[in-house]
Design an enzyme around this catalytic site. Sequence first.
Site, PDB file in Angstrom:
ATOM      1  N   TRP B 100      -8.474   9.010 -35.450  1.00  0.00           N
ATOM      2  CA  TRP B 100      -7.831  10.100 -36.191  1.00  0.00           C
ATOM      3  C   TRP B 100      -7.809   9.819 -37.687  1.00  0.00           C
ATOM      4  CZ3 TRP B 100      -8.558  13.638 -33.024  1.00  0.00           C
ATOM      5  CH2 TRP B 100      -8.408  13.422 -31.653  1.00  0.00           C
ATOM      6  N   ASP B 167       0.395  10.973 -40.507  1.00  0.00           N
ATOM      7  CA  ASP B 167       0.122  11.693 -39.272  1.00  0.00           C
ATOM      8  C   ASP B 167       0.956  11.040 -38.169  1.00  0.00           C
ATOM      9  OD1 ASP B 167      -0.844  12.711 -36.903  1.00  0.00           O
ATOM     10  OD2 ASP B 167      -2.944  12.179 -37.267  1.00  0.00           O
ATOM     11  N   LYS B 191       2.739  16.181 -27.910  1.00  0.00           N
ATOM     12  CA  LYS B 191       3.095  14.867 -27.372  1.00  0.00           C
ATOM     13  C   LYS B 191       4.603  14.898 -27.083  1.00  0.00           C
ATOM     14  CE  LYS B 191      -1.070  13.582 -28.931  1.00  0.00           C
ATOM     15  NZ  LYS B 191      -2.266  13.300 -28.159  1.00  0.00           N
TER      16      LYS B 191
END
Lengths: 354, 354
Positions: B100, B167, B191
């Site tokens: 990511w 993030d 999540k």
Amino acid sequence: MKKHNFSAGPCVLPQEVFQEASQAILDFNNTGLSILEISHRSGAFVSVMEEARHLALELLGLENQGYNAIFLQGGASMQFLMTAYNLLQDKAAYLNTGTWSSKAIKEARLFGEAVEVASSKDKNFNYIPKDYKIPQDINYFHCTSNNTIFGTQMKDFPSVDVPLVCDMSSDIFSRELNFSKFDLIYAGAQKNMGPAGATLVIVKEDILGKVKREIPSMMDYRVHIEKDSMFNTPPVYAIYVSLLTLRWIKDKGGIKAMEELNNKKAALLYNEIDRNPLFKGFAATEDRSTMNPTFNLTDESKKEKFDSMWKDANINGLSGHRSVGGYRASMYNALSLESVQVLVDVMQKLEKEA
Amino acid sequence: MKKHNFSAGPCVLPQEVFQEASQAILDFNNTGLSILEISHRSGAFVSVMEEARHLALELLGLENQGYNAIFLQGGASMQFLMTAYNLLQDKAAYLNTGTWSSKAIKEARLFGEAVEVASSKDKNFNYIPKDYKIPQDINYFHCTSNNTIFGTQMKDFPSVDVPLVCDMSSDIFSRELNFSKFDLIYAGAQKNMGPAGATLVIVKEDILGKVKREIPSMMDYRVHIEKDSMFNTPPVYAIYVSLLTLRWIKDKGGIKAMEELNNKKAALLYNEIDRNPLFKGFAATEDRSTMNPTFNLTDESKKEKFDSMWKDANINGLSGHRSVGGYRASMYNALSLESVQVLVDVMQKLEKEA
């Protein structure tokens, strides 16, 4: 008791869809898992995505003609940007038929020249401009098929030698068109296709890859096509409910059947608007939308009474957009003829009691 | 029978949330309308949005400190782009801790210089780099708090004199941190916060408006803040389910209580990974994620047996990402200690039967 939901979007969806969509939150297809907790890489969801993409093309009659269907996020507002990012090298032409076209033009101008070929702003967008000239030296022509706020709808689309791009957010799957005339169609799901949170993009692949700029991954249609609409985590539930709605459209007889019912609903309401001296339509007669009839009271002093009457009749979402005032009866695919009849009955009752 | 869902995301959410989320599809708060058909401009939904935005700040302890919370679409992948669009004038620094971070760097480089201050790519991202130097002349420093794929997690964050951007997609609301250290936090909902389709962005407003480029409306944090996260139709349902999950977190005792349970779950599983000779952990011990423990069999010939054993135990989503292989037990807030115990029992049974 269920309401008669005339909301402009998000809007009514079929009751059968709500039932199945509710059940899938508790247990999706007997997996023992909620649709909200399954991996987007699971076979169960990959099947949903594939079926939804295929069914969208099938219903539009666009299979095997070089089109690809992808589900993205961000609604039409994101497409105003993405279409320009992917297609606007030098100059594009836009037809300005209202708020959404205007916003599309604004975003496009960050990427190149966006020529407004015609606008109906002079009459608060109550008509669709005709007889405009489209320049030859453009990368694409962009239009909005249906104007939710003003209640106008394009009945014909120009023939152009460049890619034809259309925002069909508020009338896709509602009427038969020769969809193969278009090179890129986009639509936020939250009218005829599903809940808010998914955006359908139908794109003819051969129009892509022509601009020179570097396109960020999330903005690049080719990236999403290459990854089968799974470049990143898709909006799983919004796509699932869209699939349920697409299946419902197919089961009911496809776009043809939707159009027949939509025409009946539109005729019923517009006839009453034209007949009843207490009401007048907002949009030019020949450009009236079958999706979002807009109308006003001829005597504003009746407003309080009318508003309480339709609310008492269990009608929801009839107030017009602030740009137009009055009323807007959004009548998407899943709104029944019975709901329109309830509204017409209230309009007639107002006339009798006036 | 419900499964023990160890999926990496979308992932398990609280059962109470699923119940309420399912009911709202049929009738939202006794409105006679489905949550899927209500207008995003209705009072009922505006309340949902306001409560969700407020509760996100409250849970993070960031009220009245110049932060704004907005709900967007497109996940972290869209934030890789938006952070650069809004903040990267000349140069930014990124810590590369996995897939990511790498993607975030790639997108940022379309907008300016993105310096990689350190990377753990040399060891397949199984650790968090330390002791790196951050240049002074940067617009911001960007890091990824938890690396879902590799199972590493930052335990400390550098102190910098520039905006700190993080993030937190896979561990927000899972542990207590001094969140006021950060200037921009973003997280895909799928999540610890809700279903796929919503993205939370927490941003300190004074870091915005410093870049010279024109920012497209949908990319501009200031536009979304100005419109109270309703610039365009938001992903209504994903935000609603996020609100239900945020309420659940608060009811259970907030982030502190989540962290306590997450530490217990992590201790239970990592202890077994370290004790059981059939397994070995993938990530460096000091950098182990409490969210996504990654581990491998020491003897690959046991794979078939282990896989059938955990599947028989009603466990779902344990297979590791292809970049790491082996197993990944994602243990987000809503996963119970009992589910972790079921997995540990299977690991011990494998050892006994080996």
